[in-house]
Structures are given as C-alpha cells and as structure tokens.
Design a protein around this motif. Structure first.
Motif, short mmCIF file in Angstrom:
data_model
loop_
_atom_site.label_atom_id
_atom_site.label_comp_id
_atom_site.label_asym_id
_atom_site.label_seq_id
_atom_site.Cartn_x
_atom_site.Cartn_y
_atom_site.Cartn_z
N GLY A 80 -39.74 -58.17 -47.88
CA GLY A 80 -40.56 -57.55 -48.91
C GLY A 80 -41.71 -58.45 -49.28
N PRO A 81 -42.69 -57.92 -49.97
CA PRO A 81 -43.89 -58.70 -50.33
C PRO A 81 -43.60 -59.80 -51.35
CG PRO A 81 -43.93 -56.55 -51.41
CD PRO A 81 -42.77 -56.52 -50.47
N GLU A 82 -42.44 -59.75 -52.03
CA GLU A 82 -42.13 -60.74 -53.06
C GLU A 82 -41.38 -61.95 -52.49
OE1 GLU A 82 -39.90 -58.53 -55.87
OE2 GLU A 82 -41.66 -57.60 -56.80
N LYS A 83 -41.24 -62.02 -51.19
CA LYS A 83 -40.45 -63.09 -50.58
C LYS A 83 -41.01 -64.47 -50.93
CE LYS A 83 -38.39 -62.20 -46.89
NZ LYS A 83 -37.96 -61.85 -45.52
N GLU A 84 -42.34 -64.61 -50.90
CA GLU A 84 -42.94 -65.90 -51.20
C GLU A 84 -42.63 -66.34 -52.63
OE1 GLU A 84 -47.40 -67.78 -51.80
OE2 GLU A 84 -47.16 -66.06 -50.45
N ALA A 85 -42.70 -65.39 -53.57
CA ALA A 85 -42.39 -65.70 -54.97
C ALA A 85 -40.93 -66.08 -55.14
CB ALA A 85 -42.74 -64.52 -55.87
N HIS A 86 -40.04 -65.39 -54.41
CA HIS A 86 -38.60 -65.71 -54.48
C HIS A 86 -38.35 -67.11 -53.92
CE1 HIS A 86 -37.92 -61.77 -55.90
NE2 HIS A 86 -37.82 -61.13 -54.72
N LEU A 87 -39.04 -67.48 -52.86
CA LEU A 87 -38.87 -68.82 -52.28
C LEU A 87 -39.34 -69.90 -53.25
CD1 LEU A 87 -39.91 -68.47 -48.53
CD2 LEU A 87 -37.76 -69.41 -49.40
N LYS A 88 -40.45 -69.63 -53.92
CA LYS A 88 -40.96 -70.61 -54.89
C LYS A 88 -39.98 -70.79 -56.03
CE LYS A 88 -45.23 -71.85 -57.27
NZ LYS A 88 -46.64 -71.48 -57.54
N ALA A 89 -39.40 -69.68 -56.50
CA ALA A 89 -38.39 -69.76 -57.56
C ALA A 89 -37.15 -70.48 -57.07
CB ALA A 89 -38.04 -68.35 -58.03
N LEU A 90 -36.79 -70.26 -55.79
CA LEU A 90 -35.61 -70.92 -55.23
C LEU A 90 -35.81 -72.43 -55.15
CD1 LEU A 90 -32.83 -70.77 -53.84
CD2 LEU A 90 -34.04 -70.45 -51.66
N SER A 91 -37.01 -72.85 -54.77
CA SER A 91 -37.24 -74.30 -54.67
C SER A 91 -37.07 -74.98 -56.02
CB SER A 91 -38.65 -74.57 -54.11
OG SER A 91 -39.65 -74.20 -55.04
N LYS A 92 -37.48 -74.30 -57.10
CA LYS A 92 -37.30 -74.88 -58.44
C LYS A 92 -35.84 -74.85 -58.86
CE LYS A 92 -41.98 -73.93 -60.08
NZ LYS A 92 -42.85 -73.27 -61.09
N ALA A 93 -35.15 -73.77 -58.50
CA ALA A 93 -33.73 -73.67 -58.86
C ALA A 93 -32.91 -74.73 -58.15
CB ALA A 93 -33.21 -72.28 -58.51
N LEU A 94 -33.33 -75.11 -56.96
CA LEU A 94 -32.57 -76.09 -56.16
C LEU A 94 -32.70 -77.52 -56.68
CD1 LEU A 94 -33.16 -74.78 -52.53
CD2 LEU A 94 -31.02 -74.79 -53.83
N ARG A 95 -33.40 -77.70 -57.77
CA ARG A 95 -33.44 -79.03 -58.38
C ARG A 95 -32.17 -79.33 -59.16
NH1 ARG A 95 -39.77 -79.07 -60.37
NH2 ARG A 95 -40.63 -79.23 -58.26
N ASP A 96 -31.41 -78.31 -59.42
CA ASP A 96 -30.12 -78.48 -60.09
C ASP A 96 -29.09 -78.90 -59.04
OD1 ASP A 96 -27.66 -78.24 -61.32
OD2 ASP A 96 -28.21 -76.41 -62.40
N PRO A 97 -28.47 -80.09 -59.17
CA PRO A 97 -27.51 -80.54 -58.16
C PRO A 97 -26.38 -79.55 -57.90
CG PRO A 97 -28.09 -82.36 -59.60
CD PRO A 97 -28.70 -81.12 -60.19
N SER A 98 -25.92 -78.87 -58.95
CA SER A 98 -24.84 -77.90 -58.74
C SER A 98 -25.36 -76.69 -57.97
CB SER A 98 -24.26 -77.46 -60.09
OG SER A 98 -25.24 -76.79 -60.87
N ALA A 99 -26.61 -76.32 -58.21
CA ALA A 99 -27.20 -75.20 -57.48
C ALA A 99 -27.35 -75.53 -55.99
CB ALA A 99 -28.55 -74.84 -58.08
N GLN A 100 -27.60 -76.79 -55.70
CA GLN A 100 -27.71 -77.21 -54.30
C GLN A 100 -26.39 -76.97 -53.56
OE1 GLN A 100 -28.74 -81.24 -55.07
NE2 GLN A 100 -30.88 -80.78 -55.62
N LEU A 101 -25.30 -77.33 -54.21
CA LEU A 101 -23.98 -77.09 -53.58
C LEU A 101 -23.71 -75.60 -53.44
CD1 LEU A 101 -21.73 -79.79 -55.32
CD2 LEU A 101 -22.61 -79.80 -52.98
N THR A 102 -24.06 -74.87 -54.46
CA THR A 102 -23.86 -73.42 -54.41
C THR A 102 -24.61 -72.80 -53.24
OG1 THR A 102 -23.57 -73.32 -56.81
CG2 THR A 102 -24.11 -71.26 -55.69
N PHE A 103 -25.83 -73.25 -53.04
CA PHE A 103 -26.67 -72.67 -51.99
C PHE A 103 -26.10 -72.95 -50.60
CE2 PHE A 103 -30.18 -72.83 -48.94
CZ PHE A 103 -30.69 -71.56 -49.10
N ILE A 104 -25.73 -74.20 -50.31
CA ILE A 104 -25.28 -74.50 -48.95
C ILE A 104 -23.94 -73.85 -48.64
CG2 ILE A 104 -26.55 -76.68 -48.92
CD1 ILE A 104 -23.82 -78.12 -49.24
N LYS A 105 -23.21 -73.42 -49.69
CA LYS A 105 -21.93 -72.76 -49.46
C LYS A 105 -22.08 -71.25 -49.20
CE LYS A 105 -19.27 -76.13 -52.14
NZ LYS A 105 -18.48 -76.38 -53.39
#
Length: 506
Positions: A80-105
């Motif tokens: 979808g056209p919002e993919k770039e915005a979602h990726l930008k939001a994801l990069s900021k969310a991944l600054r949370d150490p617990s979120a990093q573990l959640t993502f790789i799982k």
C-alpha cells in the motif's frame, strides 16, 4: 626502556655484575610496560541519528512498544502507499529494547525487512536499513544474529551512490559484529574486509563515510578472534595504506575520521609481533609527522577540544612501532628530531589536565631515546632537558618515565652526563632520593650512578650537595634494591677517594 649494557669501569667484576643485573631487570620492565600499552576491549555501539532527531530515551517497558511493533509488522505485510510511513514509525518503535525482541520473534519479520531493503522503492530501502540500524543497537545479544539475513545486502550497498545509506549500512555492520562469533564468521565469509577496503577507496573524499569505515573496522579489530582471523586479512588488503592516508585532520570536518583510523592502526600494531609491513608503508613516519604537527599546534596555544582523542592512539602507534624499529632506521622512519620537541610540548600541554596522557607521551619519548644518540642529543641541543627535570616532582608515573628518559641520555655518552649535571639534574636527584616512592628512588640511584662515574667533578658536586648523607640514609633505612644501589654508590665514592689519596701520596 633504557638498557644498561656491560661496561668496564675501575670497580672491575663486581661493577660489571651489577650492571648486567640492571640490564636484565630493565628488559623485564620493558616487556611489562609494552604489554600494558595494549588496550582492553573497547567495543561499543553507535546510533546514527537523522538531523531532525534527538537521542531517544531508552525504556524497558514491554507493553506499548511491543504492541506497536506487532501492529506495524502486520500493516507492512500488506502492500500500500502507506508502507513508507509504517516503516518510519517502525524504526522509531524499535528503539525500545523490548520491542526489538518482540519484532525478531515475529515469524518472517526479518525476511520482510530484507524484502523491503532490496525492493525498488528507494525511500522504503532507506527506512528498512534504518530499522535494521535500530535493531543493531540493541542491548540483547540475540538480536545481532537475527540480522544475519540482511548482511549480504548491507555489504553490497557499501558500493552504492548514497552516502547516507552507506553510513547506515556501515554503522549497522559495526554494531552487530562484536558480540557474536557466528555473525563475524558470516561477515568474514561474505567478504567484509574487501568490502571495507573498496568502500574506503571509493569514498576517500567523503569523510563521513571514511569515519564510519573506521568505526566498523575498529569494532572488528578489537574482537577476541581478531589476531587469528581478522588482522591477517586486513594486513593483506590495502586498508593499512588507506588508514594512513586519513591521518590528516580536515579543518572543516574535524578530527573524527583521523581518530577512528588512528585507533584502527593502534589495534593492528599492538596485536602483531612483526610490524615490518606497517613500517614499510610509512606507518611510523605518518604517525610521527602528525604528532609533530599537533605538538606544534599546542606549543602555539592551539589546543582544540577533542585533540587528545587523536593524540592518544597516535602515541600508542608510535611508541609500539619504535620498539620494533631498527635503531639505524629511526631517523628516516620518524622524520626529524623535532619529534622530541613535539612530545615535550604535549607533555606540558596535558600535564595538569590529563596526566595519563602526559605519561603516555613520556613513554613514547622514552622509547624514542632508548636506542638513539641523535634524539638524546636533540633533547640537549634544543634545550628541552630543563623542562624534563621540572617534571620530576610530579607523580602518577610521570616522574618515573621522565627518569628513564634522563637515564637514556646519561647512558649514551660521558659528555651527556656532564651536560645533565650542568643543567641541574644532581640537585633534582637529591630531591627525588627523598621521595617515598621506591621506584622513583631506585631509578634516581641508577641515573645518579651514571652521572657519578662519568667524571670526578660530578662526583665532587654531588658530595657538595650533601649527597653522601642521602645515600647513607637510604642504605640504613631501606631494603632490597634501593639499599644495594646506595651501598654500591657509597663504595664507588670510597674507592675513588682511596685512589685519589694513593695518587697524592705517591
């Protein structure tokens, strides 16, 4: 480190044995001192922020960050056209150490990122590598291996046209390589060393990228398997020459690239036994020349903030290279005798604010004068010895290292001993002989011995300064080496006096 070779004097065999013992002890101390120059592991991670960002606060809260990551991951699974915005939001969310573990799982989460990293949308590629960069900064050891599917593409992109993209790839690789042997093995097999060499060659005019290459390489060079697996590959590449070419600070960009490359050179030098290859490409000459420039700058009062971060690795490069450089090549390998003036200027500049740096500088001066009459003579002809004598009251290892430098000068020639005495070294030694530091007293006795046996006028001057009473106090109130040296000096003085008396009666 100065060395006392066996020299024949009037005292005969007893004196020769004493000098041989001193020589052996100095060699042992030299090995210990050289080993002490090797740094502990200094690996670290860096987060490359964009211009409109501030350093985030790290939190271990598991709820909102983790849930945001899951929601964003599901959204990114659908085009979808919002993919770039979602990726930008994801990069900021991944600054949370617990979120990093959640993502790789999350199942196929890394494959999703790799797909976006290699897609046709340039902005999505940039945001995807930003997400990987945030993951690489994680404190959790399991995150780095999870990034392995992306490493071949990160290496490939090092030759890309976008410098910002290249920087992100480099810092991401530098962050994930130190803590996992599996990651390093994969990166080496994928050609990270040739990729870094090519990147530095292609981007040699882009100092931000050069700095990032230096960071990534320094991370690799500090790992526990660097000596066996990484350093031989680096030496076989053209990276050492490229590192040396960066040792010219840019007035606009600053010192950072030179600092990173100087530390890389230090890790190389202190980890190998045979430094002839580095000497052959001009490592000692380049590092010495830059020290001369920095010493000249501080002598004129131009001590920029952060300059010491460059001085430290340069000192260690020069000091360790001097230890393996043939004495006959010192002059050509170090440029000219003005290096001693630069080192003395650096000692004065950092003596009160950073005494550890002043001590490192004195250590290099010690190595420089250990086997070179030319540099010892330069300290005298450039009138630098009075400044060294003024360092003897300072503690924290500065006075002991200075005493070794003065011993190097005294050992070279009788004329040097006479000159040292004329410059006031005897009275300074009378002061150091009263200090509580046993090493200072022992070294002072060693230097005093060389001065006293150099000529009767020096011995007589020492007596006039009430030096004999100092030796007697050490002889009766000390133990071990200090007592032996004091006793030996007193015996030398008595022997000389007896010989003079016999000559008079004859």
């Amino acid at each position: 480190m100065w060395r006392l070779n066996k020299v024949r004097h009037k005292a005969g065999r007893q004196q020769g044995d004493s000098l041989e013992e001193l020589r052996l002890k100095r060699r042992e101390q030299e090995r210990a001192l050289r080993q002490a120059r090797r740094d502990r592991q200094l690996v670290s991670k860096r987060l490359l922020l964009t211009e409109d960002e501030e350093q985030p606060e790290v939190t271990m809260d598991t709820t909102p960050g983790g849930q945001d990551v899951v929601n964003l991951f599901h959204k990114l699974q659908h085009s979808g056209p919002e993919k770039e915005a979602h990726l930008k939001a994801l990069s900021k969310a991944l600054r949370d150490p617990s979120a990093q573990l959640t993502f790789i799982k999350q199942e196929n989460s890394m494959h999703l990122l790799v797909g976006l990293l290699t897609g046709s949308n340039a902005q999505c590629r940039l945001q995807a590598v930003r997400c990987l960069h945030e993951l690489s900064h994680s404190p959790h050891t399991e995150v780095a291996p999870a990034c392995l599917p992306a490493t071949p593409y990160l290496l490939t992109y090092l030759s890309g046209p976008s410098t910002k993209f290249t920087e992100l790839c480099l810092y991401t690789l530098g962050n994930i390589c130190p803590e996992s042997e599996v990651v390093r093995e994969k990166l080496l097999a994928q050609g990270i060393i040739p990729a870094l060499a090519t990147c530095m060659e292609n981007q040699r005019h882009n100092l931000a990228v050069v700095e990032a290459v230096g960071f990534t390489l320094s991370q690799l060079l500090q790992t526990k398997d660097a000596v066996e697996k990484i350093i031989p590959m680096v030496l076989a590449s053209n990276l050492p020459s490229h590192l040396l070419s960066v040792l010219t600070p840019d007035p606009k960009f600053g010192l950072a690239p030179a600092i990173e490359c100087a530390w890389c050179l230090h890790y190389l030098i202190c980890s190998i036994e045979d430094t002839r290859e580095l000497l052959a490409v001009g490592a000692l000459l380049q590092c010495s020349s830059l020290l001369v420039s920095l010493g000249g700058a501080v002598a004129e009062g131009n001590k920029d903030d952060g300059m010491e971060l460059l001085v430290y690795p340069l000192l260690r490069c020069v000091g360790n290279l001097l230890s393996s450089c043939p004495a006959e090549d010192l002059g050509t390998q170090t440029g000219d005798v003005h290096l001693v003036a630069a080192l003395c200027a650096l000692i004065r500049a950092y003596l009160h604010t950073q005494p550890a740096l002043a001590r490192e500088t004195a250590w290099v001066l010690n190595n420089l004068t250990a086997h070179s009459d030319e540099f010892c003579s330069a300290l005298l002809t450039l009138n630098l010895v009075p400044g060294l004598i003024q360092l003897l009251p300072f503690s924290q290892g500065i006075n002991t290292m200075t005493l070794r430098v003065l011993a190097n000068i005294a050992y070279k020639k009788k004329e040097f001993c006479l000159r040292l005495a004329q410059l006031g070294l005897l009275s300074a030694l009378c002061a150091t002989l009263k200090m509580a530091d046993q090493e200072v007293v022992t070294l002072s006795l060693d230097v005093l011995f060389m001065l006293v046996v150099s000529g009767e006028q020096v011995s007589e001057e020492f007596v006039r300064q009430d030096g004999l009473s100092l030796l007697e106090a050490i002889q009766y109130n000390s133990e071990g080496e200090m007592r032996r040296r004091a006793t030996y000096l007193l015996e030398q003085r008595l022997l000389s006096h007896q010989q003079d008396l016999t000559a008079t009666l004859s």
